[in-house]
Enzyme design. Structure first.
Site, PDB file in Angstrom:
ATOM      1  N   SER A   1     -19.212  47.194 -29.558  1.00  0.00           N
ATOM      2  CA  SER A   1     -19.611  47.157 -31.308  1.00  0.00           C
ATOM      3  C   SER A   1     -20.574  46.077 -31.168  1.00  0.00           C
ATOM      4  O   SER A   1     -20.589  44.941 -30.633  1.00  0.00           O
ATOM      5  CB  SER A   1     -18.598  46.617 -31.630  1.00  0.00           C
ATOM      6  OG  SER A   1     -18.248  46.394 -32.859  1.00  0.00           O
TER       7      SER A   1
ATOM      8  N   TYR B   1     -10.717  42.399 -33.255  1.00  0.00           N
ATOM      9  CA  TYR B   1     -11.867  43.928 -32.806  1.00  0.00           C
ATOM     10  C   TYR B   1     -13.115  42.408 -32.111  1.00  0.00           C
ATOM     11  O   TYR B   1     -12.866  43.340 -31.267  1.00  0.00           O
ATOM     12  CB  TYR B   1     -11.748  43.502 -34.027  1.00  0.00           C
ATOM     13  CG  TYR B   1     -12.538  45.479 -33.602  1.00  0.00           C
ATOM     14  CD1 TYR B   1     -11.904  46.633 -33.328  1.00  0.00           C
ATOM     15  CD2 TYR B   1     -13.999  45.144 -34.552  1.00  0.00           C
ATOM     16  CE1 TYR B   1     -13.036  47.543 -32.730  1.00  0.00           C
ATOM     17  CE2 TYR B   1     -14.697  46.633 -33.744  1.00  0.00           C
ATOM     18  CZ  TYR B   1     -14.013  48.251 -33.462  1.00  0.00           C
ATOM     19  OH  TYR B   1     -14.893  49.088 -33.502  1.00  0.00           O
TER      20      TYR B   1
END
Length: 262
Positions: free
Chosen positions: A140, A153
């Protein structure tokens, strides 16, 4: 020759029942592959892909035993594993560290980071036995820098990148290539919780929109293909220019613009 990049290749896709994973599975099949989908729920994916071209395995990538069973079941069924596209992930609660639930933090690290270790320790020996193989990981843009309220995350995805890089150099001479894609914002089931904040997010992207899963899937298939045969340990950013932005405000909105001389 058919000209299909993945003719008769066996591809295991985690998180393949929806979003990016489902789109990548469809594209792999369109290019000749057979797909083994691992996910928490089937969600009708076999009906969309075709049962003759895809197999579903219900499992949790956060459980080492599920990862091992999935890979061994895939090999038992098809006789090999050519490509692992590890796409499964868990979203983060939007909060700061002092208010982040400890168990949830550990769960996200386990699901998003440790899962690659669980899968690779079984997949890589099979690929070594075959003489080649490819692993593509969905990281990501959150792996590339800090993001407000996304501690678990961002930490999991940053760790994922360095685990990918380390495995890539460890196994480069085994002819096992390992790369990652780093998507920015995409409208997928995992980002539906943003609600009205989606407009704020899209405004921050230089291209002014989120990525289509079809666009990001094409990047994943590129890394999985022989078109990327001399790439390993690489993180390919697919984010509409998001990470190219320094974070400075767009002063062009407030400065009179010159007229082009052309």
């Amino acid at each position: 020759m058919s000209g299909l990049r993945f003719e008769d290749k066996i591809v295991l896709v985690t998180g393949g029942s929806s979003g990016l994973g489902a789109e990548a599975s469809r594209q792999f099949i369109d290019e000749g592959a057979r797909i083994f989908v691992m996910d928490l729920a089937e969600k009708g994916i076999l009906g969309r892909l075709g049962e003759e071209k895809a197999t579903f395995f219900q499992g949790n990538v956060g459980k080492p035993e599920d990862c091992e069973t999935a890979i061994r079941t895939c090999i038992d069924k098809y006789g090999r594993l050519d490509i692992l596209f590890h796409n499964a992930a868990q979203p983060t609660p939007m909060t700061t560290v002092p208010f982040h639930d400890l168990a949830k933090f550990q769960e996200i690290i386990n699901t998003n980071l440790c899962s690659l270790f669980y899968l690779a320790r079984i997949a890589i020996p099979q690929m070594q036995k075959q003489g080649k193989g490819v692993i593509v990981v969905t990281a990501s843009t959150s792996a590339l820098g800090g993001e407000y309220g996304m501690a678990s995350y961002a930490a999991s995805k940053a760790g994922l990148l360095n685990l990918m890089r380390t495995m890539a150099i460890d196994h480069a001479r085994d002819n096992v290539r390992i790369n990652a894609i780093c998507p920015g914002y995409m409208p997928t089931p995992m980002t539906e919780g943003l609600g009205d904040l989606i407009n704020v997010v899209q405004e921050s992207i230089p291209q002014g929109r989120g990525g289509d899963p079809k666009e990001v899937a094409r990047a994943a298939l590129f890394l999985a293909s022989e078109d990327a045969s001399y790439m390993t340990g690489h993180a390919l950013v697919v984010d509409g220019g998001w990470s190219a932005h320094s974070g400075a405000p767009n002063l062009l909105k407030y400065v009179p613009q010159q007229v082009s001389r052309q």
